[in-house]
Scaffold this motif. Structure first.
Motif, PDB file in Angstrom:
ATOM      1  N   TRP A  40     -13.581 -17.716  18.672  1.00  0.00           N
ATOM      2  CA  TRP A  40     -13.180 -19.415  19.067  1.00  0.00           C
ATOM      3  C   TRP A  40     -15.155 -20.403  18.629  1.00  0.00           C
ATOM      4  O   TRP A  40     -15.819 -19.618  18.825  1.00  0.00           O
ATOM      5  N   HIS A  41     -14.593 -21.393  18.093  1.00  0.00           N
ATOM      6  CA  HIS A  41     -15.455 -22.165  17.873  1.00  0.00           C
ATOM      7  C   HIS A  41     -15.660 -23.156  19.147  1.00  0.00           C
ATOM      8  O   HIS A  41     -17.214 -23.466  18.885  1.00  0.00           O
ATOM      9  N   HIS A  42     -14.629 -23.146  19.686  1.00  0.00           N
ATOM     10  CA  HIS A  42     -15.085 -24.896  20.958  1.00  0.00           C
ATOM     11  C   HIS A  42     -14.988 -23.211  21.741  1.00  0.00           C
ATOM     12  O   HIS A  42     -13.800 -22.226  22.138  1.00  0.00           O
ATOM     13  N   SER A  43     -15.715 -23.937  22.756  1.00  0.00           N
ATOM     14  CA  SER A  43     -14.911 -23.194  24.071  1.00  0.00           C
ATOM     15  C   SER A  43     -14.348 -23.787  24.550  1.00  0.00           C
ATOM     16  O   SER A  43     -13.915 -24.881  24.318  1.00  0.00           O
ATOM     17  N   ARG A  44     -13.649 -23.011  25.601  1.00  0.00           N
ATOM     18  CA  ARG A  44     -12.351 -23.540  26.811  1.00  0.00           C
ATOM     19  C   ARG A  44     -13.419 -22.835  28.476  1.00  0.00           C
ATOM     20  O   ARG A  44     -13.183 -22.153  28.806  1.00  0.00           O
ATOM     21  N   ARG A  45     -12.301 -24.241  29.106  1.00  0.00           N
ATOM     22  CA  ARG A  45     -12.761 -24.629  30.713  1.00  0.00           C
ATOM     23  C   ARG A  45     -12.062 -24.118  31.151  1.00  0.00           C
ATOM     24  O   ARG A  45     -10.938 -24.635  31.189  1.00  0.00           O
ATOM     25  N   GLN A 111     -14.047 -39.477  15.334  1.00  0.00           N
ATOM     26  CA  GLN A 111     -14.088 -38.943  17.145  1.00  0.00           C
ATOM     27  C   GLN A 111     -15.124 -38.949  17.294  1.00  0.00           C
ATOM     28  O   GLN A 111     -15.990 -38.631  16.506  1.00  0.00           O
ATOM     29  N   LEU A 112     -15.042 -39.348  18.997  1.00  0.00           N
ATOM     30  CA  LEU A 112     -15.895 -38.549  19.981  1.00  0.00           C
ATOM     31  C   LEU A 112     -16.007 -37.594  20.035  1.00  0.00           C
ATOM     32  O   LEU A 112     -14.987 -36.384  19.510  1.00  0.00           O
ATOM     33  N   ARG A 113     -17.888 -37.175  20.101  1.00  0.00           N
ATOM     34  CA  ARG A 113     -18.240 -36.128  20.106  1.00  0.00           C
ATOM     35  C   ARG A 113     -19.275 -36.064  21.363  1.00  0.00           C
ATOM     36  O   ARG A 113     -19.504 -36.799  21.328  1.00  0.00           O
ATOM     37  N   LYS A 114     -19.759 -34.720  21.692  1.00  0.00           N
ATOM     38  CA  LYS A 114     -20.581 -34.686  22.281  1.00  0.00           C
ATOM     39  C   LYS A 114     -21.780 -33.500  21.905  1.00  0.00           C
ATOM     40  O   LYS A 114     -20.879 -32.411  22.115  1.00  0.00           O
ATOM     41  N   ALA A 120     -33.378 -25.547  18.737  1.00  0.00           N
ATOM     42  CA  ALA A 120     -33.204 -25.823  16.919  1.00  0.00           C
ATOM     43  C   ALA A 120     -31.407 -25.332  16.633  1.00  0.00           C
ATOM     44  O   ALA A 120     -30.682 -26.016  15.561  1.00  0.00           O
ATOM     45  N   GLN A 121     -30.792 -24.716  17.957  1.00  0.00           N
ATOM     46  CA  GLN A 121     -28.993 -24.740  18.013  1.00  0.00           C
ATOM     47  C   GLN A 121     -28.233 -25.975  18.787  1.00  0.00           C
ATOM     48  O   GLN A 121     -28.646 -26.191  19.655  1.00  0.00           O
ATOM     49  N   SER A 122     -27.475 -25.877  18.455  1.00  0.00           N
ATOM     50  CA  SER A 122     -26.640 -26.963  18.997  1.00  0.00           C
ATOM     51  C   SER A 122     -24.947 -26.690  18.733  1.00  0.00           C
ATOM     52  O   SER A 122     -24.643 -25.905  17.558  1.00  0.00           O
ATOM     53  N   TYR A 123     -23.899 -27.627  20.112  1.00  0.00           N
ATOM     54  CA  TYR A 123     -22.473 -27.345  19.653  1.00  0.00           C
ATOM     55  C   TYR A 123     -21.993 -28.927  19.889  1.00  0.00           C
ATOM     56  O   TYR A 123     -22.529 -29.227  20.764  1.00  0.00           O
ATOM     57  N   ALA A 124     -21.134 -28.845  18.988  1.00  0.00           N
ATOM     58  CA  ALA A 124     -20.647 -30.405  18.670  1.00  0.00           C
ATOM     59  C   ALA A 124     -19.457 -30.019  19.485  1.00  0.00           C
ATOM     60  O   ALA A 124     -18.110 -30.001  18.769  1.00  0.00           O
TER      61      ALA A 124
END
Length: 210
Positions: A40-45, A111-114, A120-124
């Motif tokens: 998974w690249h994106h999390s799932r809630r 595309q909107l993103r948060k 140093a790490q981030s997730y879009a």
């Protein structure tokens, strides 16, 4: 199946339990070291809407909403009260909250993103279900005007400019947003005697990919 552009009752989702889920595959090697990977690249809630049911009126609202969505068949909007804004904490939303892209002089749709950053790490995270009246957009720090400079598709979270932003110009946005979800069950079981005694129904809800 279809996506219903309707939001689950927010007074009930306010009391729900839930948050992001990741999937990590872990293999322990013979030497005790681990190899970790994720598909998974994106999390799932995931959420439990039953935790927000406090009265028989709430219960009636949940059952009506569940029946109108045909159980798991149709997805809908959900307000995650722990994470629904581009700004941190109680800070006001501004058009410079989140950088969503850098202009190239040609592209007009973004595309909107948060962004979630730690060290140093981030997730879009792509934002597909913004709340229309809250969206603000800026290019290179100058706020643009909806209907004049840009338009919003609030069913996909895409911003389209009338003219492409200049090359290397930061494109930023501020907004509130919902999570696209569906019920994760086709059955809601309630015993009123136990509900009146304080036992809440189990109403699982899960994020869907769009």
């Amino acid at each position: 199946m279809a996506f219903h552009e309707v939001r689950f009752p927010t007074d009930i989702s306010f009391g729900a339990l839930g948050g992001p889920e990741r999937r990590t595959q872990i293999v322990t090697l013979s030497n005790g070291y681990e190899e970790r990977n994720t598909p998974w690249h994106h999390s799932r809630r995931r959420y439990d809407a039953g935790m927000g049911v406090r009265s028989s009126a709430d219960l009636e609202d949940v059952i009506a909403f569940f029946e109108a969505r045909a159980g798991q068949l149709h997805s809908f909007r959900w307000k995650d009260w722990s994470d629904f804004r581009s700004a941190k904490g109680q800070a006001p939303i501004t058009p410079e909250d989140q950088e969503i892209a850098i202009g190239d002089g040609e592209t007009v749709t973004f595309q909107l993103r948060k962004e979630y950053r730690s060290g140093a790490q981030s997730y879009a995270r792509p934002i597909a279900k913004p709340v229309r009246a809250t969206v603000r957009v800026a290019v290179a720090g100058n706020e643009m005007h909806e209907g004049i400079d840009w338009s919003l598709d609030d069913t996909t979270g895409e911003i389209t400019f009338v003219a492409p932003p200049e090359s290397d110009a930061p494109i930023t946005a501020g907004f509130e947003f919902d999570v696209p979800v569906r019920f994760d069950t086709d059955t809601i079981q309630i015993a009123m005697s136990r509900f009146n005694a304080g036992e809440v129904p189990d109403v699982p809800v899960v994020e869907v990919r769009l």
